[in-house]
Design a protein around this motif. Structure first.
Motif, PDB file in Angstrom:
ATOM      1  N   ILE A  89      19.454   9.144  28.510  1.00 48.95           N
ATOM      2  CA  ILE A  89      20.220   8.602  29.634  1.00 48.95           C
ATOM      3  C   ILE A  89      19.586   8.918  30.986  1.00 48.95           C
ATOM      4  O   ILE A  89      19.776   8.173  31.949  1.00 48.95           O
ATOM      5  CB  ILE A  89      21.688   9.096  29.608  1.00 48.95           C
ATOM      6  N   ILE A  90      18.788   9.994  31.063  1.00 51.09           N
ATOM      7  CA  ILE A  90      18.183  10.370  32.345  1.00 51.09           C
ATOM      8  C   ILE A  90      16.805   9.737  32.535  1.00 51.09           C
ATOM      9  O   ILE A  90      16.505   9.135  33.578  1.00 51.09           O
ATOM     10  CB  ILE A  90      18.070  11.901  32.474  1.00 51.09           C
ATOM     11  N   ASN A  91      15.965   9.846  31.499  1.00 43.43           N
ATOM     12  CA  ASN A  91      14.572   9.426  31.659  1.00 43.43           C
ATOM     13  C   ASN A  91      14.294   7.999  31.197  1.00 43.43           C
ATOM     14  O   ASN A  91      13.409   7.334  31.729  1.00 43.43           O
ATOM     15  CB  ASN A  91      13.637  10.397  30.912  1.00 43.43           C
ATOM     16  N   HIS A  92      15.017   7.527  30.187  1.00 44.21           N
ATOM     17  CA  HIS A  92      14.713   6.198  29.632  1.00 44.21           C
ATOM     18  C   HIS A  92      15.653   5.100  30.134  1.00 44.21           C
ATOM     19  O   HIS A  92      15.428   3.926  29.842  1.00 44.21           O
ATOM     20  CB  HIS A  92      14.725   6.265  28.104  1.00 44.21           C
ATOM     21  N   LYS A  93      16.702   5.485  30.836  1.00 47.82           N
ATOM     22  CA  LYS A  93      17.589   4.548  31.526  1.00 47.82           C
ATOM     23  C   LYS A  93      17.967   3.347  30.651  1.00 47.82           C
ATOM     24  O   LYS A  93      17.485   2.227  30.857  1.00 47.82           O
ATOM     25  CB  LYS A  93      16.933   4.084  32.827  1.00 47.82           C
ATOM     26  N   PRO A  94      18.837   3.559  29.650  1.00 44.17           N
ATOM     27  CA  PRO A  94      19.211   2.465  28.741  1.00 44.17           C
ATOM     28  C   PRO A  94      20.012   1.345  29.402  1.00 44.17           C
ATOM     29  O   PRO A  94      20.229   0.306  28.777  1.00 44.17           O
ATOM     30  CB  PRO A  94      20.045   3.185  27.670  1.00 44.17           C
ATOM     31  N   ASN A  95      20.440   1.541  30.649  1.00 46.00           N
ATOM     32  CA  ASN A  95      21.148   0.466  31.357  1.00 46.00           C
ATOM     33  C   ASN A  95      20.198  -0.473  32.087  1.00 46.00           C
ATOM     34  O   ASN A  95      20.613  -1.306  32.892  1.00 46.00           O
ATOM     35  CB  ASN A  95      22.161   1.052  32.341  1.00 46.00           C
ATOM     36  N   THR A  96      18.902  -0.322  31.785  1.00 46.04           N
ATOM     37  CA  THR A  96      17.895  -1.286  32.256  1.00 46.04           C
ATOM     38  C   THR A  96      17.400  -2.074  31.048  1.00 46.04           C
ATOM     39  O   THR A  96      17.535  -1.630  29.905  1.00 46.04           O
ATOM     40  CB  THR A  96      16.714  -0.578  32.930  1.00 46.04           C
ATOM     41  N   LYS A  97      16.823  -3.225  31.304  1.00 40.33           N
ATOM     42  CA  LYS A  97      16.367  -4.075  30.199  1.00 40.33           C
ATOM     43  C   LYS A  97      15.315  -3.366  29.352  1.00 40.33           C
ATOM     44  O   LYS A  97      15.392  -3.347  28.119  1.00 40.33           O
ATOM     45  CB  LYS A  97      15.816  -5.390  30.748  1.00 40.33           C
TER      46      LYS A  97
END
Length: 368
Positions: A89-97
């Motif tokens: 959730i911090i480094n890979h940002k799953p709320n981005t495509k």
């Protein structure tokens, strides 16, 4: 974040590399952390993930090391899954495509499971991804790892009861299991890795001058006396899980299935122990060993008419104390005499019929 493991006799010590350097996790029996993880209640993991999500979302400059450090005391693999969650959730940002596609690529089976078993998780995208969906992925992933590790352990331990495998060593059964899985075309699991290596690890930092001096370093070592040991370097919790399983099997750690809860446990001493020390689900103040002691006693009672008659009389008189027709003092006096006569009868110094007549004779007690 890497893990450093050292095996000493039948124990494993783990150091965890974080932002503040190496931190020592408690030393435990080889296999203990892994077996505890296999039976770990994932409700506790879900609570930890929920707390981690809220912490990351609402706290400025959150102290992740503090949260992870507190989880170490419960189970090191619980800590690993929360660490994975933080990293996602911090480094890979799953709320981005891009982040969401990476998430789908790494956890395809877990996401497919959620989509098949819950309407609210169907057609989730990076725009609609939610906290329950993220927690579900890592909870299902942990559940899958629990199941897989248990399958391997069962095959290695229970194989001695199968005619086809009883002549093989546990490590040979593990090899068969892995080759069978690979023959089915299954993908390598996360914790399978060829990156195991070892290095010397020092217990405390020792500063060195820019102009390195052998004599200077030697003097500092003599003065500070740190502990130095060779440790296996494991890049992930998956690798640590694999390492612990291999060591547990290759070193023939004594494992048995509890006769009460039917979960595996490590024998700490005698090999004839049949019950584990875990607390009972419905009676946290008692353990499977307590149940085992009672079961053994009742087996003796039912198999021996002398003990059986004593037990019946004991319960009968104990009931009299409850209803007030016998005092506690009278009951204690009776039970002491009854035990003495029971033991004399078992030893053969008191006639069986005489004991039966005494323990069952009518005794009138004045109602108090």
């Amino acid at each position: 974040m890497a893990y450093y493991a050292r095996i000493s006799d039948n124990k494993m010590e783990v150091l965890i590399e974080g932002q503040s350097g190496l931190r020592r996790q408690r030393e435990v029996l080889i296999g203990q952390e892994l077996i505890d993880f296999i039976y770990f209640d994932l409700k506790n993991l879900n609570e930890a993930l929920d707390h981690a999500y809220s912490f990351a979302a609402h706290v400025k400059n959150p102290d992740f090391e503090g949260i992870l450090g507190r989880l170490d005391t419960q189970n090191i693999y619980l800590r690993f899954f929360v660490e994975l969650f933080f990293d996602t959730i911090i480094n890979h940002k799953p709320n981005t495509k891009a982040g969401f596609e990476a998430l789908r690529s790494q956890y395809p089976q877990e996401i497919a499971f959620l989509e098949q078993n819950s309407e609210k998780f169907k057609n989730v995208s990076y725009r609609t991804i939610s906290k329950p969906f993220l927690i579900g992925i890592f909870s299902v992933h942990a559940m899958g790892m629990q199941s897989f590790m248990k399958q391997q352990l069962e095959f290695c331990v229970e194989g001695e009861n199968d005619e086809k495998y009883k002549q093989l060593l546990p490590i040979e059964r593990l090899y068969i299991y892995e080759q069978w899985r690979k023959s089915k075309g299954e993908q390598p699991l996360y914790f399978e890795t060829d990156t195991f290596f070892s290095r010397l690890v020092i217990s405390e930092s020792i500063s060195t001058d820019e102009d390195f001096s052998i004599e200077g370093l030697a003097d500092k070592l003599k003065k500070q006396k740190p502990q130095i040991a060779e440790m296996a370097v494991l890049p992930t919790g998956w690798a640590l899980m694999r390492f612990e399983l291999m060591k547990m099997i290759s070193q023939s750690v004594p494992i048995k299935k509890c006769s009460n809860c039917e979960r595996y446990f490590i024998l700490g001493g005698r090999s004839d122990i049949a019950y584990c020390p875990r607390p009972l689900a419905d009676q946290p103040g008692k353990t499977c060993q307590d149940v085992g002691a009672l079961n053994k006693y009742m087996d003796k009672v039912h198999a021996d008419p002398i003990r059986k008659e004593f037990h019946k009389a004991y319960k009968r008189n104990h009931s009299r104390v409850r209803v007030g027709t016998m005092t506690q003092t009278e009951f204690l006096e009776w039970s002491d005499e009854a035990r003495e006569k029971r033991d004399q009868c078992i030893a053969g110094s008191l006639d069986k019929d005489e004991f039966m007549e005494w323990v069952n004779r009518d005794r009138r007690y004045r109602r108090r």
